[in-house]
Write an enzyme that holds these catalytic residues in place. Structure first.
Site, PDB file in Angstrom:
ATOM      1  N   ASP A 281      -3.853   6.139   4.820  1.00 29.91           N
ATOM      2  CA  ASP A 281      -3.512   5.250   3.707  1.00 29.91           C
ATOM      3  C   ASP A 281      -2.001   5.204   3.440  1.00 29.91           C
ATOM      4  O   ASP A 281      -1.270   6.132   3.762  1.00 29.91           O
ATOM      5  CB  ASP A 281      -4.220   5.724   2.427  1.00 29.91           C
ATOM      6  CG  ASP A 281      -3.869   7.166   2.083  1.00 29.91           C
ATOM      7  OD1 ASP A 281      -3.903   8.015   2.995  1.00 29.91           O
ATOM      8  OD2 ASP A 281      -3.535   7.441   0.916  1.00 29.91           O
ATOM      9  N   GLU A 282      -1.604   4.119   2.844  1.00 31.90           N
ATOM     10  CA  GLU A 282      -0.271   3.966   2.243  1.00 31.90           C
ATOM     11  C   GLU A 282       0.873   4.406   3.158  1.00 31.90           C
ATOM     12  O   GLU A 282       1.786   5.107   2.713  1.00 31.90           O
ATOM     13  CB  GLU A 282      -0.197   4.778   0.934  1.00 31.90           C
ATOM     14  CG  GLU A 282      -1.188   4.317  -0.101  1.00 31.90           C
ATOM     15  CD  GLU A 282      -1.178   5.191  -1.347  1.00 31.90           C
ATOM     16  OE1 GLU A 282      -1.208   4.629  -2.439  1.00 31.90           O
ATOM     17  OE2 GLU A 282      -1.138   6.426  -1.240  1.00 31.90           O
ATOM     18  N   CYS A 283       0.829   3.940   4.407  1.00 32.66           N
ATOM     19  CA  CYS A 283       1.890   4.336   5.345  1.00 32.66           C
ATOM     20  C   CYS A 283       3.051   3.343   5.241  1.00 32.66           C
ATOM     21  O   CYS A 283       3.347   2.602   6.176  1.00 32.66           O
ATOM     22  CB  CYS A 283       1.320   4.407   6.757  1.00 32.66           C
ATOM     23  SG  CYS A 283       0.096   5.705   6.887  1.00 32.66           S
TER      24      CYS A 283
END
Ligand code: TNX
Length: 472
Positions: A281-283
């Site tokens: 997630d959220e890279c």
């Protein structure tokens, strides 16, 4: 209005089928209930029936109740729980525990019950604040009452690394050491022996542990411990704030894959359950190209070690090996990537933040939690359906539902409980009860019964104004 007498259907999650026999009751002693529980836990039951005082537990292949279903019969002379598998007996006993709460008088009749979804999860974030083995076990004891059968442990993040990895000792020496966690308030880590202890405790209770090592983002704690994993090999500073999206493993470095391979092999060896959660997630500081290149090498690794990969739904941007599970977490009603993954035959766990995130505040006055996905009062957590939420995600593509609890604002077990209850029971019912058997007004009445029980057990909970809690 709450009824004065107990009803056979006063159970959370609501059973699939309830046939009351209103003229009948049967009184059990707390000891008989405890003996039934112990009999299921000990695995004493194999194929023969076991008699525990007035409660009979029977294995029966005749009933088409599936791997977790059970049939419970309460007559004037006793109680019988029948199931094809021990898990079903265990869930049947959990139903009995709820029905017997207080005075031990069980309402008569028959319950036939089985879950809608195979995956009914709760997630605890050990990275932003660490919780000990005993704290995790105590939390699990509360979750199983609602027939939760997967415990997802978020073990690593920017602020901490919470699982021992042989060969990489600084991960936990530094990443689990003093000053780690949000505001430096949550130090600690699990040794592999601790992890095995949690896994075994959960397994005895028919709960599968799903470990998560978040990558390629959310890795600042790992980069602090091992600067050779950073892009330029230079050390980075530890972080204890709640920002996201600033750290990344480096897709173009071989050190990255040696590290990831060791971590995932360790995790696979330590985990009897079928899933390894790889985060994803959220890279925000990984380029799209690097993200895909990284996942192309890493997503096949769980399969190599006999496991299935789960990832937060951003992983749908990569090619997903067969068996990969996508966990949807955003509040939006559309996601092209998840739709495409489902079309390609991948399954989905639904955790939309505006419904299932236990770390969202209940209302504007809630002392703990966040509000980026909005406020989540109890009705909001309850009144939605996972098969109607996201375009393309149908009943058949759903593995189940899960309620994550992120711990940026948590400092104690009481904090965990306060955000968990009464919303976790709402998500648990969504995961277990047939769609047609769910109703907010009914849930409201049933969840109110837990207020006095939680108080008696010293469990912290939010006295949501939506619920008519019995006065103390
Ligand atoms: C988003 S949900 C995150 C977490 C935060 C959480 C707080 C997800 C996959 N990532 O890193 O803790 O929001 O609600």
């Amino acid at each position: 209005m709450r009824p004065q007498t107990k009803r056979l259907g006063d159970v959370i999650p609501a059973p699939a089928l309830v046939v009351p026999e209103p003229a009948v009751t049967f009184a059990i002693t707390p000891e008989a209930l405890a003996r039934a529980g112990a009999a299921v836990l000990s695995g004493a039951l194999v194929d023969v029936s076991a008699d525990s005082g007035e409660i009979r537990l029977e294995r029966s292949d005749a009933d088409a109740l599936g791997a977790e279903g059970y049939r419970l019969e309460i007559t004037a002379t006793g109680v019988t729980v029948r199931a094809a598998e021990r898990a079903g007996l265990f869930w049947g006993v959990q139903t009995l525990v709820q029905l017997g709460a207080g005075d031990g008088v069980l309402p008569g009749g028959v319950i036939e019950d089985r879950p809608r979804f195979a995956y009914r999860g709760a997630m605890l974030d050990l990275a932003r604040h660490f919780f000990t083995v005993d704290e995790i076990k105590a939390h699990l004891d509360l979750l199983i009452q609602f027939k939760i059968n997967h415990l997802h442990l978020h073990l690593t993040d920017d602020q901490g690394w919470r699982l021992e990895i042989p060969g990489w000792p600084r991960l936990t020496e530094i990443g689990g050491g003093p000053g780690t966690g949000c505001d430096g308030e949550g130090p600690g880590f699990l040794t592999l022996a601790d992890y095995a202890d949690v896994v075994a405790y959960a397994a005895e209770r028919f709960v599968t542990v799903v470990p998560e090592i978040d990558m390629p983002g959310h890795v600042n704690a790992a980069l602090v411990a091992y600067p050779e994993l950073t892009a330029d090999g230079q050390p980075v500073a530890p972080r204890t704030d709640a920002e996201v999206g600033y750290s990344s493993l480096v897709a173009g470095k071989e050190e990255t894959y040696a590290f990831v391979e060791t971590v995932l092999k360790t995790l696979a060896d330590a985990t009897p359950g079928p899933y390894l959660h790889l985060g994803g997630d959220e890279c925000l500081s990984t380029t799209a190209e690097d993200y895909r290149a990284f996942l192309a090498r890493v997503l096949p690794l769980p399969g190599k070690y006999g496991k299935r990969a789960i990832g937060w739904h951003e992983i749908a941007a990569a090619d997903l090996p067969e068996g990969t599970v996508v966990q949807y977490w955003r509040p939006e009603e559309q996601d092209a990537g998840v739709g495409a993954a489902v079309a390609a035959g991948r399954s989905v766990i639904m955790s939309p933040a505006d419904r299932t995130y236990l770390d969202m505040k209940y209302d504007a006055g809630t002392r703990l939690g966040l509000d980026w996905a909005g406020l989540v009062p109890v009705r909001r957590a309850y009144d939605w359906d996972p098969a109607e939420r996201l375009a393309g995600v149908t009943e058949e593509s759903l593995l189940g539902v899960a309620a994550p609890l992120w711990s940026e604002t948590l400092r104690s077990v009481a904090d965990v409980q306060y955000l968990t209850f009464p919303r976790l029971p709402a998500v648990a019912e969504i995961g277990w009860t047939p769609r047609a058997g769910r109703d907010w007004e009914s849930f409201r009445e049933r969840v109110a019964l837990f207020g006095p029980r939680w108080e008696a057990a010293g469990v912290s909970y939010f006295r949501a104004p939506e619920i008519d809690w019995p006065s103390a």
